[in-house]
Write an enzyme that holds these catalytic residues in place. Sequence first.
Site, PDB file in Angstrom:
ATOM      1  N   THR A  30       0.818  -1.229   0.000  1.00  0.00           N
ATOM      2  CA  THR A  30       0.000   0.000   0.000  1.00  0.00           C
ATOM      3  C   THR A  30       0.842   1.265   0.000  1.00  0.00           C
ATOM      4  OG1 THR A  30      -0.106   0.047   2.421  1.00  0.00           O
ATOM      5  CG2 THR A  30      -1.841  -1.188   1.253  1.00  0.00           C
ATOM      6  N   CYS A  34       2.776   2.980   9.300  1.00  0.00           N
ATOM      7  CA  CYS A  34       1.900   3.047  10.468  1.00  0.00           C
ATOM      8  C   CYS A  34       2.708   2.920  11.744  1.00  0.00           C
ATOM      9  CB  CYS A  34       0.866   1.908  10.447  1.00  0.00           C
ATOM     10  SG  CYS A  34      -0.141   1.809   8.959  1.00  0.00           S
ATOM     11  N   CYS A  38      -1.565   0.514  15.138  1.00  0.00           N
ATOM     12  CA  CYS A  38      -2.572   0.931  14.161  1.00  0.00           C
ATOM     13  C   CYS A  38      -3.815   0.046  14.270  1.00  0.00           C
ATOM     14  CB  CYS A  38      -1.998   0.851  12.752  1.00  0.00           C
ATOM     15  SG  CYS A  38      -3.128   1.456  11.479  1.00  0.00           S
ATOM     16  N   ARG A  63       3.854   6.982   2.684  1.00  0.00           N
ATOM     17  CA  ARG A  63       3.091   8.096   3.239  1.00  0.00           C
ATOM     18  C   ARG A  63       2.449   7.675   4.556  1.00  0.00           C
ATOM     19  NH1 ARG A  63      -2.306   7.452   2.839  1.00  0.00           N
ATOM     20  NH2 ARG A  63      -3.184   6.098   1.216  1.00  0.00           N
ATOM     21  N   CYS A  65      -0.120   6.896   7.513  1.00  0.00           N
ATOM     22  CA  CYS A  65      -1.467   6.333   7.631  1.00  0.00           C
ATOM     23  C   CYS A  65      -2.425   7.405   8.156  1.00  0.00           C
ATOM     24  CB  CYS A  65      -1.439   5.137   8.580  1.00  0.00           C
ATOM     25  SG  CYS A  65      -3.050   4.436   8.966  1.00  0.00           S
ATOM     26  N   CYS A  68      -3.938   5.891  12.034  1.00  0.00           N
ATOM     27  CA  CYS A  68      -3.161   5.869  13.294  1.00  0.00           C
ATOM     28  C   CYS A  68      -2.254   7.077  13.463  1.00  0.00           C
ATOM     29  CB  CYS A  68      -2.342   4.584  13.393  1.00  0.00           C
ATOM     30  SG  CYS A  68      -0.969   4.459  12.206  1.00  0.00           S
ATOM     31  N   ASP A 458      21.013  12.531  49.482  1.00  0.00           N
ATOM     32  CA  ASP A 458      19.783  13.262  49.765  1.00  0.00           C
ATOM     33  C   ASP A 458      19.125  12.726  51.034  1.00  0.00           C
ATOM     34  OD1 ASP A 458      17.533  15.102  48.501  1.00  0.00           O
ATOM     35  OD2 ASP A 458      16.544  13.290  49.235  1.00  0.00           O
TER      36      ASP A 458
END
Length: 508
Positions: A30, A34, A38, A63, A65, A68, A458
């Site tokens: 695709t 993601c 996702c 590119r 998603c 998500c 401390d």
Amino acid sequence: MHTDTERCVRAVQSKDARFDGWFFTAVVTTRIYCRPSCPVVPPKAENMTFYPSAAACQQAGFRACKRCRPDSSPGSPEWNQRADLVARAMRLIADGVVDREGVPGLAHRLGYSTRQVERQLLAELGAGPLALARAQRAQTARLLIETSALPMAEIAFAAGFSSIRTFNDTVREVFALAPGELRARAPKRPGAAPSSATSSGAASSGATASGAAGGVLSLRLPFRAPLNPDNLFGHLVATAVPGVEEWRDGAYRRTLSLPYGHGIVALTPYPDHIGCRLALTDLRDLTIAISRCRRMLDLDADPAAVDGQLRTDPLLAPLVDKAPGRRVPRTVDEAEFAVRAVLGQQVSTAAARTHAARLVTAHGTPVADPEGGLAHLFPGPEALAALDPESLALPRSRRTTLTTLVRELADGGLGLGVESDWDEARARLATLPGFGPWTVEVIAMRALGDPDAFLPTDLGIRRAAQELGLPHTPAALTARAAAWRPWRAYAVQYLWATDDHPINRLPA
């Protein structure tokens, strides 16, 4: 982690949000990348490939998603637990240094050549500094597009782009949508002004880069669960300097000194995010303001790794199980915290606040706050360099300590910024008069951000250790704490939390 394919596949198939930001999943069929959690049906394992950064995914042609939103996942905890070249470079890029000073400026701050910085980042992250900064600009642009009604041209320059064309091309490439289309898909805000995008959904090229206008933005800052807000906000509020910080209407508010102007931030804890309301005089400061707020609240921490390590000690395990997810309260300004650490030496929290408030009133820059009681920016080293030591209501030795620190910070002899090498900064601090192990380590923990800083001297830590049955002399406790490394700063938070002190309670 992205090189461990089997582990990455298991995380994606189980939609494990703990790994968000650790790596990114790119789907070769695709061309979408993601975050591991996702919500869509996981792709087949043979169609997954893994990258260490969103920038590497974008550089490989994938590119983001739309479901998500991987570009907005929590940052990798790697960069806050290391002090090597790559980690320091990533912290500087998150602070917008590449946008303001370019790659040569980044390399100069790190003390390496441009070629060496690029080579190291490419080897570990699959992307160079320009690609990493570009991915960050795209995320900032998306925030402004979806959460404000600003004209697209103003958003372009506020996000750090040098031209309208680059802004339009980058948004289309990263999100597969034009800027106007991205805004149209965002949830509608009551009273929002109509988009100023052109009919094609792109920004107009008629604007210039000079002076992005200010504004107020409401954002959601993600984190890896669990997050226990009690000691985090409790500490910030209990030690708040009047006029600079306050707790109002369920939010911690403070002023911010930023490269292009100043701002006021209100941070509100919610179960699944931190609400962040930013009022900026110049929107070009958005990226660095978000970065500093995330750093102050330690939002990129990995609580699973931290708490898992501390649970291996049977005496610490009950504290972790009772209130997991404690963070280390840090700072938005390293020099400011160093000054406040000196003012807090061997005095009560209330006295330290009083001393700091006097400095702020005398030397801080006034600001307007229509919504509350904030009145000043904390004075920087340059403003404090001219102060008269005799005007300080401090012991003479403490005056010397403070004035020496301020002079070193103002002259550049001491660097405490995100690019600092932790060991070198410790060594330099230790040479200053009045800087003992406690002061050095508290600065390392809360200003430098070293997750392994430890405070065996401390009083509160020693008292808690004794009550739990841990060794309570500094040497013996340090030896026992070796098993807690590299997360001893978080062990400090759990030990401090045994005391009934305001720093451990979320304000009402």
